[in-house]
Design an enzyme around this catalytic site. Structure first.
Site, PDB file in Angstrom:
ATOM      1  N   LYS A   1      -1.979   3.089 -45.445  1.00 15.12           N
ATOM      2  CA  LYS A   1      -1.140   3.528 -44.207  1.00 15.12           C
ATOM      3  C   LYS A   1       0.477   3.592 -44.713  1.00 15.12           C
ATOM      4  CE  LYS A   1      -3.992   4.197 -40.808  1.00 15.12           C
ATOM      5  NZ  LYS A   1      -3.814   3.538 -39.588  1.00 15.12           N
TER       6      LYS A   1
ATOM      7  N   GLU B   1     -10.873  17.091 -40.829  1.00 20.11           N
ATOM      8  CA  GLU B   1     -10.222  16.834 -39.738  1.00 20.11           C
ATOM      9  C   GLU B   1      -9.897  17.965 -38.898  1.00 20.11           C
ATOM     10  OE1 GLU B   1      -9.763  13.618 -39.591  1.00 20.11           O
ATOM     11  OE2 GLU B   1      -8.283  13.234 -38.274  1.00 20.11           O
TER      12      GLU B   1
ATOM     13  N   CYS C   1      -6.277 -19.946 -19.700  1.00 18.54           N
ATOM     14  CA  CYS C   1      -6.524 -20.508 -18.391  1.00 18.54           C
ATOM     15  C   CYS C   1      -7.856 -21.133 -18.220  1.00 18.54           C
ATOM     16  CB  CYS C   1      -6.668 -19.047 -17.524  1.00 18.54           C
ATOM     17  SG  CYS C   1      -7.469 -19.181 -15.976  1.00 18.54           S
TER      18      CYS C   1
ATOM     19  N   CYS D   1      -2.167 -20.198 -14.874  1.00 19.05           N
ATOM     20  CA  CYS D   1      -2.581 -18.695 -15.156  1.00 19.05           C
ATOM     21  C   CYS D   1      -1.890 -18.043 -13.843  1.00 19.05           C
ATOM     22  CB  CYS D   1      -4.093 -18.738 -15.024  1.00 19.05           C
ATOM     23  SG  CYS D   1      -4.737 -16.992 -14.700  1.00 19.05           S
TER      24      CYS D   1
ATOM     25  N   CYS E   1      -5.083 -16.692 -11.385  1.00 20.49           N
ATOM     26  CA  CYS E   1      -5.774 -17.517 -10.487  1.00 20.49           C
ATOM     27  C   CYS E   1      -5.061 -18.782 -10.183  1.00 20.49           C
ATOM     28  CB  CYS E   1      -7.167 -17.696 -10.997  1.00 20.49           C
ATOM     29  SG  CYS E   1      -7.134 -18.784 -12.326  1.00 20.49           S
TER      30      CYS E   1
ATOM     31  N   CYS F   1     -11.606 -16.978 -12.598  1.00 23.74           N
ATOM     32  CA  CYS F   1     -10.427 -16.065 -12.716  1.00 23.74           C
ATOM     33  C   CYS F   1     -10.794 -14.873 -12.803  1.00 23.74           C
ATOM     34  CB  CYS F   1      -9.799 -16.721 -13.958  1.00 23.74           C
ATOM     35  SG  CYS F   1      -8.485 -15.648 -14.399  1.00 23.74           S
TER      36      CYS F   1
ATOM     37  N   LYS G   1      -3.804  11.529 -45.505  1.00 24.13           N
ATOM     38  CA  LYS G   1      -4.696  11.044 -44.309  1.00 24.13           C
ATOM     39  C   LYS G   1      -4.099  12.018 -42.980  1.00 24.13           C
ATOM     40  CE  LYS G   1      -6.691   7.151 -41.970  1.00 24.13           C
ATOM     41  NZ  LYS G   1      -6.422   7.740 -40.527  1.00 24.13           N
TER      42      LYS G   1
ATOM     43  N   ASP H   1     -11.742  13.117  -3.569  1.00 30.66           N
ATOM     44  CA  ASP H   1     -12.946  13.456  -3.433  1.00 30.66           C
ATOM     45  C   ASP H   1     -13.518  13.738  -1.916  1.00 30.66           C
ATOM     46  OD1 ASP H   1     -14.656  11.320  -5.735  1.00 30.66           O
ATOM     47  OD2 ASP H   1     -13.618  12.975  -5.959  1.00 30.66           O
TER      48      ASP H   1
ATOM     49  N   ASP I   1      -3.727  13.164 -39.480  1.00 32.78           N
ATOM     50  CA  ASP I   1      -3.626  12.451 -38.007  1.00 32.78           C
ATOM     51  C   ASP I   1      -4.218  13.560 -36.955  1.00 32.78           C
ATOM     52  OD1 ASP I   1      -3.400  10.484 -36.300  1.00 32.78           O
ATOM     53  OD2 ASP I   1      -1.300  10.509 -36.240  1.00 32.78           O
TER      54      ASP I   1
ATOM     55  N   TYR J   1     -12.583  17.134  -1.218  1.00 33.11           N
ATOM     56  CA  TYR J   1     -13.547  18.082  -1.659  1.00 33.11           C
ATOM     57  C   TYR J   1     -14.843  18.246  -0.745  1.00 33.11           C
ATOM     58  CZ  TYR J   1     -16.679  19.882  -5.161  1.00 33.11           C
ATOM     59  OH  TYR J   1     -17.730  20.321  -5.889  1.00 33.11           O
TER      60      TYR J   1
ATOM     61  N   GLU K   1      -5.805  11.693 -51.267  1.00 37.82           N
ATOM     62  CA  GLU K   1      -5.651  12.871 -50.217  1.00 37.82           C
ATOM     63  C   GLU K   1      -4.799  12.458 -48.979  1.00 37.82           C
ATOM     64  OE1 GLU K   1      -9.573  13.475 -48.720  1.00 37.82           O
ATOM     65  OE2 GLU K   1     -10.618  14.309 -50.701  1.00 37.82           O
TER      66      GLU K   1
ATOM     67  N   TYR L   1     -13.043  17.694 -46.061  1.00 41.74           N
ATOM     68  CA  TYR L   1     -12.654  16.544 -46.800  1.00 41.74           C
ATOM     69  C   TYR L   1     -13.849  15.790 -47.252  1.00 41.74           C
ATOM     70  CZ  TYR L   1     -11.596  13.900 -42.799  1.00 41.74           C
ATOM     71  OH  TYR L   1     -11.555  13.294 -41.554  1.00 41.74           O
TER      72      TYR L   1
ATOM     73  N   LYS M   1     -10.362   7.810 -52.584  1.00 42.46           N
ATOM     74  CA  LYS M   1     -11.772   7.829 -52.772  1.00 42.46           C
ATOM     75  C   LYS M   1     -12.201   7.955 -54.306  1.00 42.46           C
ATOM     76  CE  LYS M   1     -11.838  10.865 -48.823  1.00 42.46           C
ATOM     77  NZ  LYS M   1     -12.157  12.377 -48.014  1.00 42.46           N
TER      78      LYS M   1
HETATM   79  S1  IVH Z   1     -12.761  10.258 -45.314  1.00 41.86           S
HETATM   80  C1  IVH Z   1     -16.171   7.696 -45.177  1.00 41.86           C
HETATM   81  N1  IVH Z   1     -10.444  11.813 -45.708  1.00 41.86           N
HETATM   82  O1  IVH Z   1      -9.314   8.897 -41.055  1.00 41.86           O
HETATM   83  C2  IVH Z   1     -14.877   8.268 -45.117  1.00 41.86           C
HETATM   84  N2  IVH Z   1     -10.817  10.552 -43.705  1.00 41.86           N
HETATM   85  O2  IVH Z   1      -9.745   6.171 -40.699  1.00 41.86           O
HETATM   86  C3  IVH Z   1     -14.865   9.439 -44.021  1.00 41.86           C
HETATM   87  N3  IVH Z   1      -8.875  11.089 -41.868  1.00 41.86           N
HETATM   88  O3  IVH Z   1     -12.363   8.961 -39.142  1.00 41.86           O
HETATM   89  C4  IVH Z   1     -13.394   9.750 -43.939  1.00 41.86           C
HETATM   90  N4  IVH Z   1      -7.596  12.264 -43.399  1.00 41.86           N
HETATM   91  O4  IVH Z   1     -10.812  10.984 -39.117  1.00 41.86           O
HETATM   92  C5  IVH Z   1     -11.101  11.079 -44.754  1.00 41.86           C
HETATM   93  N5  IVH Z   1      -8.542  12.936 -46.135  1.00 41.86           N
HETATM   94  C6  IVH Z   1      -9.360  12.227 -45.389  1.00 41.86           C
HETATM   95  C7  IVH Z   1      -8.695  11.938 -43.741  1.00 41.86           C
HETATM   96  C8  IVH Z   1      -9.733  11.235 -43.258  1.00 41.86           C
HETATM   97  C9  IVH Z   1      -7.769  11.701 -42.289  1.00 41.86           C
HETATM   98  C10 IVH Z   1      -9.427  10.296 -40.736  1.00 41.86           C
HETATM   99  C11 IVH Z   1     -10.930  10.747 -40.194  1.00 41.86           C
HETATM  100  C12 IVH Z   1     -11.394   9.235 -40.386  1.00 41.86           C
HETATM  101  C13 IVH Z   1     -10.177   8.255 -40.259  1.00 41.86           C
HETATM  102  C14 IVH Z   1     -10.692   6.899 -40.746  1.00 41.86           C
END
Ligand code: IVH
Length: 712
Positions: free
Chosen positions: A346, A206, A458, A440, A443, A464, A148, A57, A150, A60, A146, A258, A322
């Site tokens: 998961k 997503e 602590c 601790c 502290c 602390c 999930k 900064d 990432d 700059y 479905e 989705y 769902k």
């Molecule tokens: S449904 C109310 N479907 O997971 C339900 N989420 O942990 C809205 N995600 O924030 C989410 N694949 O970013 C849904 N097939 C899928 C998904 C999905 C990935 C993510 C999403 C959400 C997060 C929730």
């Protein structure tokens, strides 16, 4: 958030060798103003656009000061693109905030088959009437399953079929406007195909980066000497948060649709119908998604996707279930942050072996001493892990974890990595068991471990530094006051130098106090003060979360905000609740999702004088907005009223009745008092009906209630 300009200064050389301004010729001045304009623009872009400054900064500011000095001496040489013309209108500091008309929920997680069975049992328990029960039975219930993905979720709004706005999830209530960037993603239609879409529809899904694109992008960055991304999700997030959308356009981003948010008219009766509509409107939907019946079929789907996982072109971290029927879904509704109709199952954690170099002790914001394993860095499931939690003393003893050991660590989703076990065969010869410290490390105060507690604590309290600093870090964090640019390091520095002690001090910082400190220039100080000022008004739930009350995180803070409505009402009630015989104490315990243990911590917080001082001081600096209930039917006869249920209902479970009453804008109480407006009496009603009669509370039969519930 923009990081501080902390890297080595390229601009410094310039100052040392530069000709004094008063000796510059007009020709030299003109040339230098040109190069300064280009150089400052370059640094602005790195700072604001890439979150990746290359000068400090202070350096700059040297460039800007010199530019200003030259312009002052040669006013007619001031360029059209002069940086000084951009001072007042500081370069864009980020994305505009967008409030989601319908919150973007997250999902509850299941890690085992039993968790999944329990979840669907709770769905069954929610319904009571035979026709509903029949639809959710194990053999008949329809559930969409479905992958999930990432990546990061995004809500894309279409008005009359045209893309109008795209927003990130943010904290679920408020996200960021990333429309320009989302427009560059080929999977996202700019205009919906076909005709049968509602006038207003928010399609959610997503944004992710495929693996091939991710590897190519990182190879390219490595070649250019730029930092590489840790995984495709970070790469997708970094790419979406570019201030220059032409950069986003070059990144291999994709989108799966989705879910949806606001809709001006219903467009489907079930999830699978909705997904088919999305495909017809031009979206990409996940080809693996499948309509299943009953838990066994879902678990088989989970296994089969798990087997395909490694070969998929994108990262997934589980499967989402769902409830397919949207009528049932709407009735199930949601609790604080997650729907009752969806669940994320998961995949099991990923494991790896590495060396535990050292055990350090971290002090939390309430003084808990948490042992941390400092590891030889290792990649687990695509993420580099160098630290893992060891939980507490017993955990270390039980697993006999020692410094120098080779350990198995695992990572599941976003959970902090854990040490699973020790590979004893690889233990160094003279290793000694770990002795947990009794003072601790921050502290030097005495640490204590009370009977029945797992943690050492602590006793330093406010003296602390770790506790004070951790509380302040929590206070400014994303889901609390969300003060942009107030990094952990700044809090530590400000605290150490006595600039901030309590939360309210943050709002008493001024430019003068900051400018001139190491790493701070005029621009960055002004930005921080602006960011602080921008947070002088805050929603009640964020405010409650910011207080850092034990056990009260984001979700509980929302429950409290929703129930009490205003800071004044909440504070008054929590003070009254100190008396365990009081109506206020009963009311707190009746809030859905709050147990006695939590209630005790909340009331305990208010019982401490220094916490009340924190609140009083904050009241001088910030405005806490009353809770704004999500759109509810205000024309309902129970909106704003307090309703109590007693006895069993034939048509609805207690949970559904409660959820429905809340959706109609009512408070649901647990006991009858003079504040109760209605008592709904089912079969086998006990003493509550009698009490209601005594107090003159209006009594409703199940039939009366069902009329209200149906909106008749
Ligand atoms: S449904 C109310 N479907 O997971 C339900 N989420 O942990 C809205 N995600 O924030 C989410 N694949 O970013 C849904 N097939 C899928 C998904 C999905 C990935 C993510 C999403 C959400 C997060 C929730």
């Amino acid at each position: 958030m923009s990081p501080a300009r902390a890297k080595p200064a390229k601009g410094q050389k310039k100052e040392a060798t530069a000709t004094p301004v008063e000796e510059l010729t007009e020709v030299a001045a003109k040339a230098e103003l040109k190069s300064l304009a280009a150089e400052i623009a370059h640094h602005d872009k790195l700072y604001h656009g890439d979150d990746n400054p290359e000068i400090s900064d202070a350096d700059y500011d040297v460039l800007r000061t010199r530019n200003k000095a030259i312009e002052a001496r040669f006013p007619k040489l001031v360029r059209a693109d002069s940086p000084s013309k951009r001072v007042g209108a500081a370069p864009s500091t980020g994305f505009a905030k967008v409030r989601h008309p319908h919150p973007m929920l997250s999902l509850d997680n299941a890690f085992s088959e039993q968790d999944v069975r329990d979840f669907f049992q709770s769905v069954r328990n929610f319904f009571r009437a035979p026709q509903d029960v029949a639809r959710v039975e194990e053999a008949t219930i329809e559930v969409m399953a479905e992958p999930k993905i990432d990546g990061l979720s995004c809500s894309i709004r279409y008005e009359k079929g045209m893309l109008a706005l795209a927003a990130t999830r943010g904290d679920g209530v408020t996200g960021e406007d990333v429309t320009a960037n989302v427009r560059t993603i080929a999977d996202v239609p700019k205009a919906l195909k076909g005709k049968n879409w509602p006038d207003v529809i928010e399609v959610r899904g997503e944004i992710y980066m495929d693996r091939k694109g991710f590897l190519a992008l990182n190879a390219e960055r490595e070649k250019e000497g730029e930092p590489v991304f840790a995984n495709p999700r970070n790469a997708a997030a970094g790419s979406l948060r570019q201030l220059d959308s032409s950069i986003t356009a070059t990144r291999p981003l994709h989108f799966f649709a989705y879910a949806w948010g606001e809709q001006s008219a219903p467009f489907a009766k079930s999830h699978d119908e909705a997904i088919k509509r999305f495909a017809a409107w031009g979206f990409t939907v996940n080809p693996l998604s499948k309509l299943c019946h009953g838990v066994d079929e879902l678990l088989a789907f989970h296994r089969s996707v798990g087997e395909k996982r490694a070969g998929l072109p994108y990262d997934i971290d589980g499967v989402v279930y769902k409830v397919n029927d949207l009528d049932l879904e709407e009735r199930l509704g949601f609790v604080s942050r997650a729907p009752r109709w969806a669940l994320a199952h998961k995949f099991p954690a990923q494991q790896a072996q590495t060396i535990l170099k050292k055990i350090t002790i971290q002090v939390g914001r309430r003084g808990t001493l948490t042992p941390v394993a400092e590891l030889e860095p290792i990649t687990v499931g695509g993420v580099v892990v160098s630290r893992a939690t060891l939980h507490n003393e017993d955990e270390i003893n039980r697993k006999d974890i020692r410094e120098g050991d080779t350990v198995v660590i695992q990572r599941a989703g976003d959970v902090i990595p854990q040490v699973v076990s020790v590979v004893e065969a690889l233990r160094p010869k003279h290793s000694k068991p770990f002795v947990f410290p009794h003072v601790c490390p921050e502290c030097q105060s005495k640490a204590v471990r009370e009977e029945g507690e797992a943690a050492w604590r602590c006793t330093g309290g406010l003296i602390c530094p770790a506790q004070a600093v951790e509380r302040l870090k929590h206070f400014v964090s994303r889901l609390a006051f969300d003060i942009e640019g107030m990094g952990e390091k700044h809090i530590v520095d400000f605290w150490t130098d006595g600039l901030i002690h309590a939360p309210a001090d943050i709002f008493r910082l001024t430019g003068e106090k900051i400018i001139g400190r190491e790493g701070w220039g005029e621009l960055s100080a002004r930005k921080l003060i602006d960011a602080i000022d921008a947070r002088r008004t805050i929603s009640l739930d964020r405010f409650i979360n910011a207080l850092g009350i034990p056990q009260v995180g984001e979700a509980t803070a929302k429950l409290l905000a929703r129930h009490y409505g205003s800071l004044a009402r909440w504070r008054k009630a929590m003070t009254e609740a100190a008396d365990p015989e009081s109506e206020a104490w009963r009311e707190l315990n009746d809030v859905n999702g709050i147990g006695e243990d939590m209630a005790t911590d909340i009331v305990g917080f208010f019982a401490e004088k220094h916490n009340r001082t924190v609140l009083d001081e904050l009241a001088k600096e910030v405005t806490v907005e009353d809770y704004v209930a999500p759109a509810v039917a205000t024309d309902s006869p129970i909106a704003g009223k307090t309703i109590v249920f007693t006895g069993s209902l034939a048509e609805m479970s207690r949970n559904e009745a409660k959820a429905r009453a809340e959706a109609l804008g009512a408070h649901v109480g647990g006991s009858v008092s003079s504040k109760t407006d209605f008592l709904v009496v089912g079969a086998d009603a006990g003493s509550k009906a009698k009490k209601a009669a005594e107090l003159g509370v209006k009594v409703l039969t199940e039939d009366d209630w069902m009329k209200i519930a149906r909106g008749a």
